[in-house]
Design a protein around this motif. Sequence first.
Motif, PDB file in Angstrom:
ATOM      1  N   SER A  46      46.805 -36.856 141.476  1.00 59.53           N
ATOM      2  CA  SER A  46      45.431 -37.003 140.987  1.00 59.53           C
ATOM      3  C   SER A  46      44.635 -35.721 141.216  1.00 59.53           C
ATOM      4  CB  SER A  46      44.738 -38.187 141.660  1.00 59.53           C
ATOM      5  OG  SER A  46      44.646 -38.008 143.058  1.00 59.53           O
ATOM      6  N   SER A  47      44.903 -35.023 142.323  1.00 58.33           N
ATOM      7  CA  SER A  47      44.239 -33.732 142.568  1.00 58.33           C
ATOM      8  C   SER A  47      44.627 -32.712 141.503  1.00 58.33           C
ATOM      9  CB  SER A  47      44.604 -33.192 143.954  1.00 58.33           C
ATOM     10  OG  SER A  47      43.803 -33.776 144.947  1.00 58.33           O
ATOM     11  N   PHE A  48      45.907 -32.721 141.129  1.00 59.23           N
ATOM     12  CA  PHE A  48      46.377 -31.807 140.086  1.00 59.23           C
ATOM     13  C   PHE A  48      45.692 -32.111 138.754  1.00 59.23           C
ATOM     14  CE2 PHE A  48      49.366 -31.164 136.530  1.00 59.23           C
ATOM     15  CZ  PHE A  48      49.455 -29.777 136.566  1.00 59.23           C
ATOM     16  N   PHE A  49      45.627 -33.397 138.395  1.00 58.47           N
ATOM     17  CA  PHE A  49      44.977 -33.782 137.142  1.00 58.47           C
ATOM     18  C   PHE A  49      43.495 -33.390 137.141  1.00 58.47           C
ATOM     19  CE2 PHE A  49      48.177 -37.481 136.437  1.00 58.47           C
ATOM     20  CZ  PHE A  49      49.091 -36.577 135.919  1.00 58.47           C
ATOM     21  N   ILE A  70      40.441 -38.843 133.079  1.00 57.57           N
ATOM     22  CA  ILE A  70      40.897 -40.235 133.002  1.00 57.57           C
ATOM     23  C   ILE A  70      42.260 -40.382 133.677  1.00 57.57           C
ATOM     24  CG2 ILE A  70      41.674 -42.045 131.422  1.00 57.57           C
ATOM     25  CD1 ILE A  70      39.463 -41.062 129.478  1.00 57.57           C
ATOM     26  N   ALA A  71      43.142 -39.412 133.461  1.00 61.11           N
ATOM     27  CA  ALA A  71      44.459 -39.438 134.121  1.00 61.11           C
ATOM     28  C   ALA A  71      44.300 -39.365 135.639  1.00 61.11           C
ATOM     29  CB  ALA A  71      45.313 -38.273 133.623  1.00 61.11           C
ATOM     30  N   ALA A  72      43.357 -38.554 136.104  1.00 63.31           N
ATOM     31  CA  ALA A  72      43.095 -38.443 137.548  1.00 63.31           C
ATOM     32  C   ALA A  72      42.583 -39.765 138.106  1.00 63.31           C
ATOM     33  CB  ALA A  72      42.086 -37.327 137.816  1.00 63.31           C
ATOM     34  N   ILE A  73      41.715 -40.442 137.356  1.00 59.68           N
ATOM     35  CA  ILE A  73      41.161 -41.729 137.796  1.00 59.68           C
ATOM     36  C   ILE A  73      42.261 -42.788 137.886  1.00 59.68           C
ATOM     37  CG2 ILE A  73      39.648 -43.638 137.145  1.00 59.68           C
ATOM     38  CD1 ILE A  73      37.766 -41.519 135.895  1.00 59.68           C
ATOM     39  N   VAL A  74      43.078 -42.874 136.839  1.00 58.89           N
ATOM     40  CA  VAL A  74      44.154 -43.871 136.817  1.00 58.89           C
ATOM     41  C   VAL A  74      45.107 -43.645 137.991  1.00 58.89           C
ATOM     42  CG1 VAL A  74      46.170 -44.694 135.533  1.00 58.89           C
ATOM     43  CG2 VAL A  74      44.008 -44.258 134.333  1.00 58.89           C
ATOM     44  N   THR A  75      45.475 -42.384 138.215  1.00 57.77           N
ATOM     45  CA  THR A  75      46.384 -42.066 139.319  1.00 57.77           C
ATOM     46  C   THR A  75      45.728 -42.351 140.666  1.00 57.77           C
ATOM     47  OG1 THR A  75      47.235 -40.278 137.928  1.00 57.77           O
ATOM     48  CG2 THR A  75      47.939 -40.304 140.220  1.00 57.77           C
ATOM     49  N   ALA A  76      44.463 -41.959 140.792  1.00 55.87           N
ATOM     50  CA  ALA A  76      43.752 -42.170 142.057  1.00 55.87           C
ATOM     51  C   ALA A  76      43.599 -43.650 142.376  1.00 55.87           C
ATOM     52  CB  ALA A  76      42.379 -41.499 141.999  1.00 55.87           C
ATOM     53  N   LEU A  77      43.403 -44.492 141.347  1.00 56.70           N
ATOM     54  CA  LEU A  77      43.280 -45.930 141.575  1.00 56.70           C
ATOM     55  C   LEU A  77      44.562 -46.526 142.154  1.00 56.70           C
ATOM     56  CD1 LEU A  77      41.293 -47.069 138.408  1.00 56.70           C
ATOM     57  CD2 LEU A  77      40.538 -47.243 140.788  1.00 56.70           C
ATOM     58  N   TYR A  86      46.123 -45.317 144.549  1.00 63.75           N
ATOM     59  CA  TYR A  86      46.098 -45.126 145.998  1.00 63.75           C
ATOM     60  C   TYR A  86      45.556 -46.352 146.735  1.00 63.75           C
ATOM     61  CZ  TYR A  86      44.769 -43.380 150.580  1.00 63.75           C
ATOM     62  OH  TYR A  86      44.620 -43.244 151.940  1.00 63.75           O
ATOM     63  N   PRO A  87      44.333 -46.831 146.445  1.00 61.14           N
ATOM     64  CA  PRO A  87      43.868 -48.030 147.162  1.00 61.14           C
ATOM     65  C   PRO A  87      44.714 -49.260 146.868  1.00 61.14           C
ATOM     66  CG  PRO A  87      42.319 -47.425 145.414  1.00 61.14           C
ATOM     67  CD  PRO A  87      43.285 -46.297 145.549  1.00 61.14           C
ATOM     68  N   LEU A  88      45.250 -49.370 145.644  1.00 64.25           N
ATOM     69  CA  LEU A  88      46.106 -50.511 145.328  1.00 64.25           C
ATOM     70  C   LEU A  88      47.363 -50.501 146.198  1.00 64.25           C
ATOM     71  CD1 LEU A  88      45.833 -50.605 141.418  1.00 64.25           C
ATOM     72  CD2 LEU A  88      44.803 -52.191 143.063  1.00 64.25           C
ATOM     73  N   MET A  89      47.978 -49.325 146.306  1.00 64.77           N
ATOM     74  CA  MET A  89      49.173 -49.200 147.138  1.00 64.77           C
ATOM     75  C   MET A  89      48.831 -49.392 148.601  1.00 64.77           C
ATOM     76  SD  MET A  89      52.390 -48.785 146.822  1.00 64.77           S
ATOM     77  CE  MET A  89      53.623 -48.871 148.120  1.00 64.77           C
ATOM     78  N   LYS A  90      47.649 -48.926 149.010  1.00 67.25           N
ATOM     79  CA  LYS A  90      47.238 -49.040 150.404  1.00 67.25           C
ATOM     80  C   LYS A  90      47.043 -50.507 150.790  1.00 67.25           C
ATOM     81  CE  LYS A  90      46.678 -46.811 154.082  1.00 67.25           C
ATOM     82  NZ  LYS A  90      47.888 -46.179 154.626  1.00 67.25           N
TER      83      LYS A  90
END
Length: 199
Positions: A76-79, A100-107, A109-113
């Motif tokens: 997500s940082s790369f995107f 949008i790609a960064a947001i989708v990827t970042a989301l 993280y909390p889901l996996m957490k």
Amino acid sequence: MMMEATYMPEAPARSAGRIPGSKGMWVGITCEFVEFTLMFLVYFVARLNYPEAFKKGPEAIWTTAGAINTVLMVTSSFFLACSVFAMRAGTMQRSRRWLIAAIVTALGYPLMKFYEIGWNLAHGIDGTAGIFYTVYYYLTLNHLLHACWGIGGMLWVLVRMSTNAYSAAQHDGLEALASYWHATDIIWLIIFSLFYVLA
């Protein structure tokens, strides 16, 4: 036959020594680093006093989940960096797609957490399972809170971008967001190393 050169818009010249984003955001990032430095001090004091607990602790937690979260944060940082670069080049639609790609990827993280926490609880790993897990939850949940703030910031910047609030010449909000997210990413890499890798 000569091939026609593809036109690529160049990013406008940036003033030398310019700090990306805003001074207010950098104050916030500094406070974030100070906050987590104090938390890491708690980690090392606890590790010094309970070496056996910190040696055995990583064996019980779900290392794969930590690795997946690391990939999600770095990606997500790369995107987000790609979004900033595209904005500087004046390609607004491309910048929005990268964001949008960064947001989708970042989301992810909390889901996996939350999935990881559920796995932990199912295996009897909660905050009372020992000093290692108390410190583990203390740092990782604090980081999760900061990451959720960053995701909220991404959504706000996307709304602003959709109203054409940014341009190649002025996009401090996007740069400030990227700076915050990269800082949060760096902190996660330290947390990942301390809890999931080192034994």
